[in-house]
Design a protein around this motif. Structure first.
Motif, PDB file in Angstrom:
ATOM      1  N   ILE A  64      56.007 -44.653 -42.357  1.00 33.50           N
ATOM      2  CA  ILE A  64      55.202 -43.699 -41.587  1.00 33.50           C
ATOM      3  C   ILE A  64      54.939 -42.461 -42.426  1.00 33.50           C
ATOM      4  N   LYS A  65      53.669 -42.127 -42.577  1.00 32.49           N
ATOM      5  CA  LYS A  65      53.278 -40.921 -43.305  1.00 32.49           C
ATOM      6  C   LYS A  65      52.337 -40.113 -42.409  1.00 32.49           C
ATOM      7  N   MET A  66      52.641 -38.824 -42.271  1.00 28.04           N
ATOM      8  CA  MET A  66      51.819 -37.992 -41.392  1.00 28.04           C
ATOM      9  C   MET A  66      51.652 -36.601 -41.980  1.00 28.04           C
ATOM     10  N   ASN A  67      50.430 -36.106 -41.920  1.00 27.70           N
ATOM     11  CA  ASN A  67      50.120 -34.723 -42.303  1.00 27.70           C
ATOM     12  C   ASN A  67      49.480 -34.036 -41.107  1.00 27.70           C
ATOM     13  N   GLN A  68      49.902 -32.808 -40.862  1.00 27.87           N
ATOM     14  CA  GLN A  68      49.389 -32.086 -39.708  1.00 27.87           C
ATOM     15  C   GLN A  68      49.148 -30.618 -40.055  1.00 27.87           C
ATOM     16  N   LYS A  69      48.044 -30.091 -39.536  1.00 29.01           N
ATOM     17  CA  LYS A  69      47.728 -28.673 -39.711  1.00 29.01           C
ATOM     18  C   LYS A  69      47.456 -28.064 -38.338  1.00 29.01           C
ATOM     19  N   ILE A  70      48.080 -26.927 -38.082  1.00 30.70           N
ATOM     20  CA  ILE A  70      47.929 -26.250 -36.795  1.00 30.70           C
ATOM     21  C   ILE A  70      47.401 -24.842 -37.015  1.00 30.70           C
ATOM     22  N   GLU A  71      46.337 -24.496 -36.301  1.00 29.59           N
ATOM     23  CA  GLU A  71      45.759 -23.152 -36.347  1.00 29.59           C
ATOM     24  C   GLU A  71      45.905 -22.510 -34.970  1.00 29.59           C
ATOM     25  N   LEU A  72      46.537 -21.349 -34.934  1.00 28.93           N
ATOM     26  CA  LEU A  72      46.729 -20.619 -33.683  1.00 28.93           C
ATOM     27  C   LEU A  72      45.895 -19.346 -33.697  1.00 28.93           C
ATOM     28  N   ASN A  73      45.271 -19.036 -32.559  1.00 25.63           N
ATOM     29  CA  ASN A  73      44.453 -17.836 -32.456  1.00 25.63           C
ATOM     30  C   ASN A  73      44.615 -17.264 -31.055  1.00 25.63           C
ATOM     31  N   ASP A  74      45.175 -16.038 -30.989  1.00 32.76           N
ATOM     32  CA  ASP A  74      45.377 -15.414 -29.675  1.00 32.76           C
ATOM     33  C   ASP A  74      44.284 -14.410 -29.331  1.00 32.76           C
ATOM     34  N   GLY A  75      43.192 -14.424 -30.113  1.00 30.49           N
ATOM     35  CA  GLY A  75      42.084 -13.516 -29.858  1.00 30.49           C
ATOM     36  C   GLY A  75      42.110 -12.289 -30.731  1.00 30.49           C
ATOM     37  N   THR A  76      43.270 -11.963 -31.253  1.00 27.41           N
ATOM     38  CA  THR A  76      43.390 -10.792 -32.127  1.00 27.41           C
ATOM     39  C   THR A  76      43.897 -11.168 -33.511  1.00 27.41           C
ATOM     40  N   GLU A  77      44.642 -12.264 -33.593  1.00 26.80           N
ATOM     41  CA  GLU A  77      45.228 -12.667 -34.866  1.00 26.80           C
ATOM     42  C   GLU A  77      45.255 -14.181 -34.969  1.00 26.80           C
ATOM     43  N   ALA A  78      44.984 -14.688 -36.170  1.00 27.88           N
ATOM     44  CA  ALA A  78      44.995 -16.131 -36.419  1.00 27.88           C
ATOM     45  C   ALA A  78      46.179 -16.478 -37.317  1.00 27.88           C
ATOM     46  N   PHE A  79      46.774 -17.614 -37.061  1.00 30.37           N
ATOM     47  CA  PHE A  79      47.925 -18.057 -37.842  1.00 30.37           C
ATOM     48  C   PHE A  79      47.768 -19.544 -38.119  1.00 30.37           C
ATOM     49  N   GLU A  80      48.075 -19.963 -39.337  1.00 30.62           N
ATOM     50  CA  GLU A  80      47.923 -21.367 -39.719  1.00 30.62           C
ATOM     51  C   GLU A  80      49.221 -21.868 -40.345  1.00 30.62           C
ATOM     52  N   MET A  81      49.608 -23.082 -40.005  1.00 34.66           N
ATOM     53  CA  MET A  81      50.776 -23.697 -40.619  1.00 34.66           C
ATOM     54  C   MET A  81      50.565 -25.204 -40.714  1.00 34.66           C
ATOM     55  N   GLY A  82      51.236 -25.807 -41.674  1.00 33.47           N
ATOM     56  CA  GLY A  82      51.095 -27.235 -41.890  1.00 33.47           C
ATOM     57  C   GLY A  82      52.437 -27.916 -41.961  1.00 33.47           C
ATOM     58  N   SER A  83      52.444 -29.215 -41.772  1.00 33.08           N
ATOM     59  CA  SER A  83      53.662 -29.992 -41.881  1.00 33.08           C
ATOM     60  C   SER A  83      53.313 -31.402 -42.317  1.00 33.08           C
ATOM     61  N   SER A  84      54.309 -32.098 -42.839  1.00 33.01           N
ATOM     62  CA  SER A  84      54.121 -33.482 -43.245  1.00 33.01           C
ATOM     63  C   SER A  84      55.405 -34.246 -43.002  1.00 33.01           C
ATOM     64  N   ALA A  85      55.284 -35.545 -42.880  1.00 31.86           N
ATOM     65  CA  ALA A  85      56.448 -36.396 -42.669  1.00 31.86           C
ATOM     66  C   ALA A  85      56.274 -37.677 -43.461  1.00 31.86           C
ATOM     67  N   ASP A  86      57.361 -38.141 -44.025  1.00 31.81           N
ATOM     68  CA  ASP A  86      57.381 -39.393 -44.784  1.00 31.81           C
ATOM     69  C   ASP A  86      58.663 -40.115 -44.389  1.00 31.81           C
ATOM     70  N   MET A  87      58.547 -41.181 -43.588  1.00 32.91           N
ATOM     71  CA  MET A  87      59.723 -41.828 -43.032  1.00 32.91           C
ATOM     72  C   MET A  87      59.606 -43.349 -43.107  1.00 32.91           C
ATOM     73  N   THR A  88      60.753 -44.002 -43.106  1.00 35.04           N
ATOM     74  CA  THR A  88      60.815 -45.450 -42.975  1.00 35.04           C
ATOM     75  C   THR A  88      61.604 -45.781 -41.715  1.00 35.04           C
TER      76      THR A  88
END
Length: 290
Positions: A64-88
């Motif tokens: 299992i391989k997964m890449n994910q990107k999350i963007e958060l925006n509360d109307g005044t500030e934006a924040f971005e973070m990413g994650s990945s996973a590599d599993m058997t």
């Protein structure tokens, strides 16, 4: 969010049954070779044979391989973070047991730097054990955690009863074949797909949907959903499931965009040996209560 991802994967083959009774179009595929071994089976016939094959599987492994990107925006500030996973993962059906090993990479919210987190877990009738890489300690999670996962694994989806629910997705399906595989593709980004996910979460008791989770799904917009399933022409084993989806969630003026690329490759069909939890894991594990 993990429950939605899991439901999408579980529902994947069920969606396939709703396509037209046409044979697979030949495609050159990644190898660039023409298809000489052309099959005349329809999508429904391939689906039924694949389900029949899955019912005979006693064990299987997966990467299992997964890449994910999350963007958060509360109307005044934006924040971005990413994650990945590599599993058997190794899984045996009778008695049900699983072993998962791998790693995840995610951003530290405080520093923005990437953190690597090792993952290892055992699941069997003896319990659900997970290794905490920070404390170097094995933990035993509550028995209901194993029961929930076991229920999701062994539950059989009755495709014939679900057929009419998926008629609206027929025009989105493509059915292709290479020399060795059937390739099923679906683009399901639509309001109807959102409604479908919500309905499935509401009627599937094993998912344990809370009111908060239901509210999240109701405010989801599926911007891009793409599935690809590869099935062996001879054995009807599922070789791979690839899922790409982009989701936007708007709640109380806050917006979250989630882009996920997940790939699962299956192997070792009926070749996984019995999974035994090491005695030292059982002896050392600290029970965790929620």
């Amino acid at each position: 969010m993990k429950k939605v991802i899991g439901l999408c994967l579980v529902s994947l083959l069920v969606l396939a049954l709703s396509a037209c009774n046409s044979t697979a179009e030949p495609t050159t595929g990644e190898e660039g070779k023409e298809v000489n071994n052309k099959s005349e089976l329809t999508l429904q016939e391939v689906y039924e044979k694949a389900i029949e094959r899955q019912n005979t599987l006693e064990s299987v492994s997966a990467v299992i391989k997964m890449n994910q990107k999350i963007e958060l925006n509360d109307g005044t500030e934006a924040f971005e973070m990413g994650s990945s996973a590599d599993m058997t993962m190794d899984m045996v059906s009778e008695p049900l047991a699983m072993y998962v090993d791998g790693a995840m990479t995610m951003a530290d919210p405080a520093t923005g730097e990437n953190m690597n987190v090792d993952m290892e877990m055992y699941m069997s009738e003896e319990g659900f054990f997970m290794h905490d890489p920070e404390t170097k300690q094995w933990m035993k999670l509550p028995s209901e955690q194993f029961a929930a996962i076991a229920g999701q694994t062994v539950n059989q989806v009755n495709a014939s009863e679900q057929l009419k629910q998926f008629e609206s997705f027929i025009e989105d399906f493509t059915f292709e074949q290479t020399e060795t595989e059937y390739v099923l593709k679906l683009n399901a980004a639509s309001d109807k797909f959102s409604e479908f996910i919500l309905e499935q979460m509401q009627v599937t008791e094993m998912m344990g949907v809370t009111e908060e989770e239901q509210k999240i799904v109701e405010n989801m917009k599926f911007d891009n959903i793409n599935y690809v399933i590869k099935i062996d022409k001879e054995t009807f084993d599922i070789h791979a499931m690839d899922t790409i989806f982009d989701i936007t969630i708007d709640v109380e003026g806050k917006s979250m965009k989630v882009a996920t690329d997940a790939k699962i490759a299956f192997n070792n069909f009926n070749e996984v040996e019995a999974i035994k939890i090491p005695q030292e894991v059982i002896d050392q594990a600290v029970e965790v209560q929620y």
